[in-house]
Design a protein around this motif. Structure first.
Motif, PDB file in Angstrom:
ATOM      1  N   TYR A 246     -32.826 -23.640 -17.222  1.00 52.41           N
ATOM      2  CA  TYR A 246     -32.669 -22.401 -16.457  1.00 52.41           C
ATOM      3  C   TYR A 246     -33.639 -21.333 -16.963  1.00 52.41           C
ATOM      4  O   TYR A 246     -34.237 -20.599 -16.163  1.00 52.41           O
ATOM      5  CB  TYR A 246     -31.229 -21.892 -16.559  1.00 52.41           C
ATOM      6  CG  TYR A 246     -30.933 -20.803 -15.556  1.00 52.41           C
ATOM      7  CD1 TYR A 246     -30.446 -21.119 -14.296  1.00 52.41           C
ATOM      8  CD2 TYR A 246     -31.185 -19.457 -15.845  1.00 52.41           C
ATOM      9  CE1 TYR A 246     -30.195 -20.131 -13.352  1.00 52.41           C
ATOM     10  CE2 TYR A 246     -30.948 -18.467 -14.920  1.00 52.41           C
ATOM     11  CZ  TYR A 246     -30.451 -18.804 -13.677  1.00 52.41           C
ATOM     12  OH  TYR A 246     -30.216 -17.820 -12.745  1.00 52.41           O
ATOM     13  N   ARG A 247     -33.802 -21.225 -18.275  1.00 54.27           N
ATOM     14  CA  ARG A 247     -34.724 -20.210 -18.813  1.00 54.27           C
ATOM     15  C   ARG A 247     -36.151 -20.438 -18.309  1.00 54.27           C
ATOM     16  O   ARG A 247     -36.877 -19.486 -18.005  1.00 54.27           O
ATOM     17  CB  ARG A 247     -34.704 -20.235 -20.344  1.00 54.27           C
ATOM     18  CG  ARG A 247     -33.442 -19.648 -20.948  1.00 54.27           C
ATOM     19  CD  ARG A 247     -33.582 -19.443 -22.461  1.00 54.27           C
ATOM     20  NE  ARG A 247     -32.309 -19.034 -23.028  1.00 54.27           N
ATOM     21  CZ  ARG A 247     -31.423 -19.857 -23.572  1.00 54.27           C
ATOM     22  NH1 ARG A 247     -31.701 -21.162 -23.649  1.00 54.27           N
ATOM     23  NH2 ARG A 247     -30.284 -19.403 -24.057  1.00 54.27           N
ATOM     24  N   SER A 250     -36.215 -19.391 -14.660  1.00 54.77           N
ATOM     25  CA  SER A 250     -36.097 -17.937 -14.561  1.00 54.77           C
ATOM     26  C   SER A 250     -37.432 -17.264 -14.868  1.00 54.77           C
ATOM     27  O   SER A 250     -37.856 -16.333 -14.159  1.00 54.77           O
ATOM     28  CB  SER A 250     -35.017 -17.439 -15.531  1.00 54.77           C
ATOM     29  OG  SER A 250     -34.937 -16.027 -15.511  1.00 54.77           O
ATOM     30  N   ARG A 251     -38.108 -17.714 -15.900  1.00 54.62           N
ATOM     31  CA  ARG A 251     -39.439 -17.179 -16.220  1.00 54.62           C
ATOM     32  C   ARG A 251     -40.402 -17.413 -15.073  1.00 54.62           C
ATOM     33  O   ARG A 251     -41.221 -16.545 -14.735  1.00 54.62           O
ATOM     34  CB  ARG A 251     -39.982 -17.829 -17.493  1.00 54.62           C
ATOM     35  CG  ARG A 251     -39.362 -17.309 -18.776  1.00 54.62           C
ATOM     36  CD  ARG A 251     -39.776 -18.171 -19.965  1.00 54.62           C
ATOM     37  NE  ARG A 251     -41.208 -18.370 -20.014  1.00 54.62           N
ATOM     38  CZ  ARG A 251     -41.801 -19.500 -20.407  1.00 54.62           C
ATOM     39  NH1 ARG A 251     -41.063 -20.551 -20.780  1.00 54.62           N
ATOM     40  NH2 ARG A 251     -43.108 -19.593 -20.414  1.00 54.62           N
ATOM     41  N   LEU A 260     -30.713 -13.459 -20.448  1.00 57.66           N
ATOM     42  CA  LEU A 260     -29.897 -13.937 -19.331  1.00 57.66           C
ATOM     43  C   LEU A 260     -28.449 -13.471 -19.426  1.00 57.66           C
ATOM     44  O   LEU A 260     -27.842 -13.127 -18.399  1.00 57.66           O
ATOM     45  CB  LEU A 260     -29.974 -15.456 -19.248  1.00 57.66           C
ATOM     46  CG  LEU A 260     -31.340 -16.023 -18.862  1.00 57.66           C
ATOM     47  CD1 LEU A 260     -31.349 -17.536 -18.973  1.00 57.66           C
ATOM     48  CD2 LEU A 260     -31.723 -15.587 -17.448  1.00 57.66           C
ATOM     49  N   THR A 263     -28.375  -9.904 -18.488  1.00 58.32           N
ATOM     50  CA  THR A 263     -28.591  -9.799 -17.042  1.00 58.32           C
ATOM     51  C   THR A 263     -27.323 -10.168 -16.278  1.00 58.32           C
ATOM     52  O   THR A 263     -26.999  -9.553 -15.252  1.00 58.32           O
ATOM     53  CB  THR A 263     -29.763 -10.714 -16.621  1.00 58.32           C
ATOM     54  OG1 THR A 263     -30.930 -10.338 -17.348  1.00 58.32           O
ATOM     55  CG2 THR A 263     -30.040 -10.596 -15.139  1.00 58.32           C
ATOM     56  N   ASP A 465     -25.285 -17.359 -10.014  1.00 57.46           N
ATOM     57  CA  ASP A 465     -26.355 -18.286 -10.381  1.00 57.46           C
ATOM     58  C   ASP A 465     -26.429 -18.479 -11.894  1.00 57.46           C
ATOM     59  O   ASP A 465     -26.449 -19.607 -12.396  1.00 57.46           O
ATOM     60  CB  ASP A 465     -27.683 -17.742  -9.846  1.00 57.46           C
ATOM     61  CG  ASP A 465     -28.733 -18.819  -9.630  1.00 57.46           C
ATOM     62  OD1 ASP A 465     -28.767 -19.372  -8.528  1.00 57.46           O
ATOM     63  OD2 ASP A 465     -29.510 -19.083 -10.561  1.00 57.46           O
ATOM     64  N   ILE A 466     -26.457 -17.362 -12.615  1.00 63.70           N
ATOM     65  CA  ILE A 466     -26.510 -17.468 -14.074  1.00 63.70           C
ATOM     66  C   ILE A 466     -25.206 -18.048 -14.604  1.00 63.70           C
ATOM     67  O   ILE A 466     -25.204 -18.906 -15.494  1.00 63.70           O
ATOM     68  CB  ILE A 466     -26.795 -16.090 -14.702  1.00 63.70           C
ATOM     69  CG1 ILE A 466     -28.169 -15.575 -14.251  1.00 63.70           C
ATOM     70  CG2 ILE A 466     -26.740 -16.176 -16.227  1.00 63.70           C
ATOM     71  CD1 ILE A 466     -28.486 -14.161 -14.718  1.00 63.70           C
ATOM     72  N   GLY A 515     -32.330 -20.083 -10.719  1.00 62.00           N
ATOM     73  CA  GLY A 515     -33.156 -18.943 -11.099  1.00 62.00           C
ATOM     74  C   GLY A 515     -33.829 -18.231  -9.954  1.00 62.00           C
ATOM     75  O   GLY A 515     -34.289 -17.095 -10.121  1.00 62.00           O
ATOM     76  N   SER A 519     -33.819 -13.726  -8.718  1.00 57.42           N
ATOM     77  CA  SER A 519     -35.110 -13.047  -8.815  1.00 57.42           C
ATOM     78  C   SER A 519     -35.214 -11.877  -7.842  1.00 57.42           C
ATOM     79  O   SER A 519     -36.005 -10.959  -8.078  1.00 57.42           O
ATOM     80  CB  SER A 519     -36.257 -14.038  -8.582  1.00 57.42           C
ATOM     81  OG  SER A 519     -36.306 -14.486  -7.244  1.00 57.42           O
TER      82      SER A 519
END
Length: 570
Positions: A246-247, A250-251, A260, A263, A465-466, A515, A519
């Motif tokens: 996920y990271r 996300s990036r 995260l 967030t 999502d997260i 991710g 955004s």
């Protein structure tokens, strides 16, 4: 800048590297070339096999090596270097993690991409349809490459969740069935008939189109069989991808690294703030103590806010968009003449999506706002959708994307055409929605509730999502326990005012495209932070903060990662 005059800049060695890389992208990925509006590639097909993925990765490494040896000559070069290193470097990280090789979901994977590209191809002349024939005939080979890539990814333990495989099976089966296939109607529709009427060898061209459509349907039938019989038994039931994957995504979607879990907490706070604002507006619409549902019922029964049929919807979209351009041009934004053409279209697909496609490099294909209307949907409410027109049109995606395309004399081809960062683009579009409210374009309580309804959905999906993909705990207010698909569905239904079919599609999208959905709202947050930081910096220099100048400067950069944007603006 209300004319087509704009400053020029002498291209540099770094611009030449970037321009050559766009040509390389177009050669290796003709589908991307069509999306960018580059002519000369529409008859070609992307190699989606492992060898094709490897060729793109090799090209990425090569251009990064070139950039490492280059010296920037000005601030534009410095932004180009930072943006290309960030974007292309992430492309390589995704490649090396087999994320691209095994990509499969209900909205943005090769299953959709091989069909969606035909929406962007020119269709005005017989020669345009010859290119369509060539690409249709090449589609079976591309689909076979997708199968080869998915097999290899599976052998390395990278298989999409069962839910996503099933969604793609259903879509492939629909495209394979002659009576429901897009390809059947596409090659026999009004555009084809108009272009081929009276053309040399019109009958032969029509026969070639029919063969091409049959080949495309057969390719999707074979793809559906592979997905159903071979990949589905290997697909995990678990939707969550976990923190590490996920990271990375996300990036990729933000062009920024964020905390995260912070967030996630911010998403919950933002959701509460929006709900409180909705409650206040609902009381203005339906009286003291009224709920949001009460206000929605009032708005939905107002005949002045209802549109009947897709043609009435399209006309309203066009009129609303044109009015926004007229009102904003020269006051809050610099809008060049080339950007005045924005076409509002009913999409040939029927999945419920609303989206924007940018102009071609020479603006012969204008920017377009598309509405994909599901079967049976005949009425639409303006209070819900005015904010959507601002999101997709002006000052949203059209102003942002077409403005970058227009900057030919100041930006290289990669900056204008080859770079798209979701957090930058979708974050700007949400920023634009809220800006229109702040500028007074949403003073009608119904329109404002529609804007808040859209913002609430975007805040809710940050949380969902997260929460799902990282396996976080749900707050007691939302039921407690751990996030999963079932609890996410309950949460979505409580926060998003959509028909169940739309909502199911949305949930599956979030579960299969980690991710991306956050955004939008996180991108808006970072855009607003960049604006506030730029204003504070101006004040420190003894200057007055100028929002119009900020917008012109920011949009003049083109789409870049949000960390690059922030550093370029302060």
């Amino acid at each position: 800048m209300t004319t087509d005059a704009h400053p020029s800049r002498t291209p540099t060695a770094i611009d030449a590297i970037a321009d050559r890389y766009v040509t390389t992208i177009a050669r290796l990925d003709p589908l991307a070339a069509t999306a960018m509006g580059l002519s000369g590639y529409d008859h070609l097909m992307t190699d989606l096999s492992p060898a094709g993925h490897q060729a793109q990765a090799d090209a990425a490494r090569a251009v990064l090596a070139e950039l490492d040896a280059a010296t920037p000559e000005d601030d534009t070069d410095r932004v180009t270097l930072a943006a290309m290193r960030e974007r292309i470097g992430l492309d390589l990280e995704l490649h090396e993690a087999d994320e691209l090789l095994g990509q499969l979901n209900n909205i943005a994977s090769p299953v959709q991409g091989l069909r969606d590209v035909f929406d962007l191809m020119p269709t005005a002349t017989p020669e345009h349809w010859d290119a369509v024939v060539a690409r249709l005939e090449a589609l079976p080979g591309a689909a076979a490459g997708v199968v080869e890539s998915l097999r290899l990814a599976a052998s390395r333990g990278r298989v999409a969740a069962r839910r996503q495989v099933l969604e793609c099976v259903a879509q492939a089966e629909q495209l394979a069935a002659e009576d429901t296939s897009f390809f059947t109607t596409f090659v026999t529709g009004p555009a084809a008939q108009a272009a081929l009427s009276g053309a040399p060898d019109a009958d032969g061209r029509r026969e070639a189109l029919a063969r091409g459509a049959a080949a495309a349907r057969a390719a999707y039938e074979q793809l559906a069989t592979f997905l159903r019989d071979e990949l589905l038994p290997l697909a995990p039931a678990e939707d969550a991808v976990g923190a590490e994957r996920y990271r990375l995504w996300s990036r990729y979607f933000l062009g920024a690294e964020v905390d995260l879990e912070e967030t996630y907490r911010w998403g919950l706070e933002e959701l509460d703030r929006i709900i409180a604002e909705q409650d206040e507006v609902a009381a203005r619409i339906a009286g003291p103590g009224a709920t949001v549902a009460d206000a929605i019922a009032e708005l939905d029964k107002d005949p002045a806010r209802v549109l009947h049929g897709t043609e009435e919807l399209r006309r309203w979209m066009q009129e609303t968009s044109d009015a926004a351009v007229t009102a904003l041009r020269g006051t809050h934004f610099e809008i060049p003449d080339a950007l005045l053409a924005l076409e509002c279209m009913i999409a040939p697909t029927q999945n419920g999506g609303i989206y924007y496609t940018g102009p071609s490099d020479d603006f012969s294909r204008p920017g377009r706002m598309w509405w994909s209307v599901p079967p049976g949907v005949e009425t639409f409410t303006t209070w819900r959708e005015k904010t959507t027109v601002y999101h997709e049109g002006v000052p949203g995606h059209h102003l942002q994307i077409a403005q970058a395309v227009y900057q030919r004399s100041t930006l290289n081809a990669w900056r204008r055409l080859g770079c798209w960062v979701s957090g930058h683009g979708e974050g700007w579009a949400l920023y634009a929605e809220r800006l229109m409210a702040d500028l007074g374009f949403m003073d009608d309580p119904g329109d404002r509730l529609g804007m808040l309804d859209a913002q609430r959905m975007r805040a809710a999906r940050v949380v969902l999502d997260i929460g799902v993909h990282l396996g976080l705990d749900r707050p007691e207010r939302w039921g407690g326990g751990r996030w999963d698909a079932e609890t996410a569905w309950e949460f979505l239904r409580a926060n998003v005012n959509m028909d169940e079919g739309f909502l199911r599609f949305e949930l599956n999208r979030y579960l299969g495209w980690p991710g991306q959905a956050p955004s939008y709202k996180v991108g808006q947050r970072l855009w607003e932070a960049a604006r506030d930081e730029a204003a504070a910096a101006a004040v420190r220099r003894g200057q007055e903060a100028d929002l119009k100048a900020f917008h012109a400067r920011a949009l003049g950069l083109g789409s870049v990662g949000l960390d690059v944007l922030r550093s370029a603006l302060v």
